[in-house]
Design an enzyme around this catalytic site. Structure first.
Site, PDB file in Angstrom:
ATOM      1  N   HIS A   1     -10.834  -2.528  -1.258  1.00 43.46           N
ATOM      2  CA  HIS A   1     -11.771  -1.951  -0.283  1.00 43.46           C
ATOM      3  C   HIS A   1     -12.768  -1.060  -1.012  1.00 43.46           C
ATOM      4  O   HIS A   1     -12.388  -0.314  -1.919  1.00 43.46           O
ATOM      5  CB  HIS A   1     -11.011  -1.099   0.736  1.00 43.46           C
ATOM      6  CG  HIS A   1     -10.042  -1.882   1.574  1.00 43.46           C
ATOM      7  ND1 HIS A   1     -10.385  -2.419   2.796  1.00 43.46           N
ATOM      8  CD2 HIS A   1      -8.748  -2.224   1.370  1.00 43.46           C
ATOM      9  CE1 HIS A   1      -9.332  -3.045   3.307  1.00 43.46           C
ATOM     10  NE2 HIS A   1      -8.324  -2.944   2.462  1.00 43.46           N
TER      11      HIS A   1
ATOM     12  N   TYR B   1      -1.151  -9.941   0.537  1.00 42.84           N
ATOM     13  CA  TYR B   1      -0.054  -9.472   1.392  1.00 42.84           C
ATOM     14  C   TYR B   1      -0.172 -10.049   2.788  1.00 42.84           C
ATOM     15  O   TYR B   1      -1.261 -10.423   3.233  1.00 42.84           O
ATOM     16  CB  TYR B   1       0.008  -7.940   1.429  1.00 42.84           C
ATOM     17  CG  TYR B   1      -1.189  -7.262   2.033  1.00 42.84           C
ATOM     18  CD1 TYR B   1      -1.291  -7.087   3.409  1.00 42.84           C
ATOM     19  CD2 TYR B   1      -2.203  -6.776   1.231  1.00 42.84           C
ATOM     20  CE1 TYR B   1      -2.383  -6.458   3.969  1.00 42.84           C
ATOM     21  CE2 TYR B   1      -3.308  -6.150   1.778  1.00 42.84           C
ATOM     22  CZ  TYR B   1      -3.386  -6.000   3.148  1.00 42.84           C
ATOM     23  OH  TYR B   1      -4.475  -5.392   3.693  1.00 42.84           O
TER      24      TYR B   1
ATOM     25  N   TYR C   1       0.827  -1.199   0.000  1.00 42.98           N
ATOM     26  CA  TYR C   1       0.000   0.000   0.000  1.00 42.98           C
ATOM     27  C   TYR C   1       0.866   1.256   0.000  1.00 42.98           C
ATOM     28  O   TYR C   1       1.913   1.297   0.658  1.00 42.98           O
ATOM     29  CB  TYR C   1      -0.861   0.056   1.255  1.00 42.98           C
ATOM     30  CG  TYR C   1      -2.056  -0.856   1.251  1.00 42.98           C
ATOM     31  CD1 TYR C   1      -3.255  -0.457   0.667  1.00 42.98           C
ATOM     32  CD2 TYR C   1      -2.005  -2.102   1.860  1.00 42.98           C
ATOM     33  CE1 TYR C   1      -4.367  -1.281   0.691  1.00 42.98           C
ATOM     34  CE2 TYR C   1      -3.112  -2.931   1.886  1.00 42.98           C
ATOM     35  CZ  TYR C   1      -4.290  -2.510   1.295  1.00 42.98           C
ATOM     36  OH  TYR C   1      -5.390  -3.325   1.318  1.00 42.98           O
TER      37      TYR C   1
ATOM     38  N   ARG D   1      -3.648 -11.843   3.557  1.00 41.30           N
ATOM     39  CA  ARG D   1      -4.943 -11.399   3.030  1.00 41.30           C
ATOM     40  C   ARG D   1      -5.078 -11.851   1.575  1.00 41.30           C
ATOM     41  O   ARG D   1      -4.132 -11.709   0.801  1.00 41.30           O
ATOM     42  CB  ARG D   1      -5.065  -9.867   3.045  1.00 41.30           C
ATOM     43  CG  ARG D   1      -5.069  -9.166   4.397  1.00 41.30           C
ATOM     44  CD  ARG D   1      -6.175  -9.582   5.346  1.00 41.30           C
ATOM     45  NE  ARG D   1      -7.480  -9.903   4.757  1.00 41.30           N
ATOM     46  CZ  ARG D   1      -8.399  -9.026   4.361  1.00 41.30           C
ATOM     47  NH1 ARG D   1      -8.191  -7.743   4.470  1.00 41.30           N
ATOM     48  NH2 ARG D   1      -9.559  -9.430   3.858  1.00 41.30           N
TER      49      ARG D   1
ATOM     50  N   HIS E   1      -7.654  -8.151  -2.557  1.00 39.45           N
ATOM     51  CA  HIS E   1      -8.940  -7.511  -2.296  1.00 39.45           C
ATOM     52  C   HIS E   1      -8.869  -6.031  -2.619  1.00 39.45           C
ATOM     53  O   HIS E   1      -7.786  -5.433  -2.638  1.00 39.45           O
ATOM     54  CB  HIS E   1      -9.373  -7.695  -0.838  1.00 39.45           C
ATOM     55  CG  HIS E   1      -8.438  -7.062   0.148  1.00 39.45           C
ATOM     56  ND1 HIS E   1      -7.285  -7.678   0.576  1.00 39.45           N
ATOM     57  CD2 HIS E   1      -8.457  -5.853   0.777  1.00 39.45           C
ATOM     58  CE1 HIS E   1      -6.650  -6.890   1.417  1.00 39.45           C
ATOM     59  NE2 HIS E   1      -7.326  -5.765   1.557  1.00 39.45           N
TER      60      HIS E   1
END
Lengths: 206, 240
Positions: free
Chosen positions: B160, B145, B106, B155, B158
């Site tokens: 959000h 990640y 991120y 995770r 995905h």
């Protein structure tokens, strides 16, 4: 088999996670991407009523400030009208009534500047005391938590408020009251939100 | 339309607050029950957004942060509709997304994962649905990640998703997953959702019909917000 009801089902919630700022407040995440971030100006320059500041912490079950919260506020203007086609009446140009803030990464403090809302017509003709509708999301919160902040200097209206009086435990009602003080001539309301434990804030299923 | 209430949220399909396998919830979940409120004007209204609030490129994550080249990764189109429980489109509503890059990293100062940042990828976008509730984004498929829950927690890929709807009661944040991802059934965040069908509803489906040949693969993801009661007889909401 009886007939099938053909309603769709609501999409399930998931936590906003630790990096919610990237999407909803990228400036705070450390990068500049949009012409304007949304939710920075709640009341606009033309709004009537008293200019106030609201601030606080979100505190977890260990008593520690939660430092990755995103909080949204939805409120009426000083006349008690929402900026929405069904909001009860007109609002000033530039009054949005919606804001979005994040907590400071180091201290967990959040705050925003707005105007104090007026009383809003509630159900069955009962006036609701002035209040802010709040919604908080963060890592570890699976579905956004709704609460309300009422104002400590509205004791009489608060006593008659149909939502406050729905709370059976009188002791818990106090968790919804923002406490007024003055700082350099500006009214500041302190509103700490306790997620869990002693004096846990009242949360609503709205 | 006369003021009317929204259907009660079916909390059996949503995750409860306390889900100990997702460890952060243990100190961040209220211990007392939520207090149920019948809708008032405070709940059936919500913020209204317009095209002045956003820019046309805001929905193109391939371009909206590109400095000198396109970002690295699988080019995808993400599209779908925002509907309510009555299957009616939710028009002109703000949809915001954020995600990691193809490495699972991120662009956030708190993310220290060794997966590389992409200088041409920001990872956020936003758009308004059209009059049919339709929305679309162009982006890069995010990578999985690791995260500190168990020692070896990953995770699934995905994105959000945040949606407003027309009322504060419809406000929703969720995550979309990708069809066929083997990490989905292992994820404690996915498994906070008690209802298997509700999990399926979070899995975006490969949509070859919407794919742009020789350019981008498409995934379809519809979002359902709470529906609104019709006022058949007396409407108690108005009440004065």
């Amino acid at each position: 088999m009886p007939q099938k009801l053909d309603y769709l089902r609501e999409t399930a919630s998931q936590t906003a996670g630790p990096y919610v700022h990237i999407g909803l407040a990228p400036g705070a995440a450390g990068f500049d991407i949009y012409r304007q971030e949304l939710g920075q100006d709640i009341a606009g320059p033309n709004a009537g009523g008293e200019r106030i500041r609201v601030e606080g912490l979100v505190i977890d079950g260990m008593g520690s400030p939660v430092k990755d919260v995103l909080l949204e506020v939805w409120q009426a203007n000083a006349e008690g009208h929402y900026a929405h086609p069904e909001g009860g009446g007109p609002v000033e140009d530039g009054f949005r009534g919606w804001g979005r803030v994040i907590t400071d990464f180091e201290t967990g403090e959040w705050g925003f500047d707005t105007v104090k809302p007026g009383a809003v017509m509630g159900r069955n003709g009962r006036m609701m005391a002035p209040h802010l509708n709040l919604w908080i999301v963060s890592r570890g919160i699976n579905i956004g938590l709704n609460t309300r902040m009422y104002f400590s200097d509205e004791e009489q209206a608060n006593a008659a408020d149909p939502v406050i009086s729905l709370i059976e435990w009188e002791r818990r009602r106090a968790t919804l009251i923002g406490k007024r003080s003055d700082r350099d001539g500006i009214p500041v309301y302190r509103f700490d939100i306790r997620l869990q434990g002693d004096d846990e804030t009242v949360f609503f299923d709205i | 339309m006369k003021p009317a209430e929204y259907y009660q949220r079916d909390r059996t399909l949503h995750p409860p607050a306390l889900t100990p396998d997702y460890k952060t919830t243990t100190a961040r979940s209220p211990r007392y029950s939520l207090i149920s409120l019948q809708n008032s004007v405070s709940e059936i209204t919500g913020p209204v957004f317009g095209h002045n609030d956003i820019d046309p490129l805001d929905n193109d994550l391939v371009r909206n942060y590109a400095k000198d080249a396109d970002p690295v990764g699988e080019r995808i189109i993400l599209h779908g509709r925002v509907l309510d429980e009555n299957a009616r489109p939710v028009p002109n509503t703000l949809v915001e997304i954020w995600q990691a890059n193809a490495s699972g990293r991120y662009r956030h100062k708190k993310d220290t994962y060794l997966g590389a940042l992409d200088p041409n990828f920001g990872g956020c976008g936003r758009t308004l649905t059209d009059e049919n509730g339709y929305y679309f984004f162009r982006t890069i498929k995010p990578g999985a990640y690791p995260w500190r829950n168990w020692d070896n927690s990953w995770r699934p890929a995905h994105i959000h998703v945040s949606v407003f709807g027309a009322a504060f009661v419809q406000r929703l944040i969720t995550q979309l997953y990708f069809e066929g991802d083997p990490l989905i059934p292992h994820c404690p965040i996915v498994k906070t959702i008690p209802d298997p069908e509700a999990i399926e509803q979070l899995i975006a489906r490969l949509d070859l019909n919407a794919t742009v040949p020789l350019d981008s693969i498409a995934y379809k993801f519809d979002i359902v917000l709470r529906g609104r009661r019709s006022t058949l007889f007396e409407n108690r909401l108005e009440g004065n």
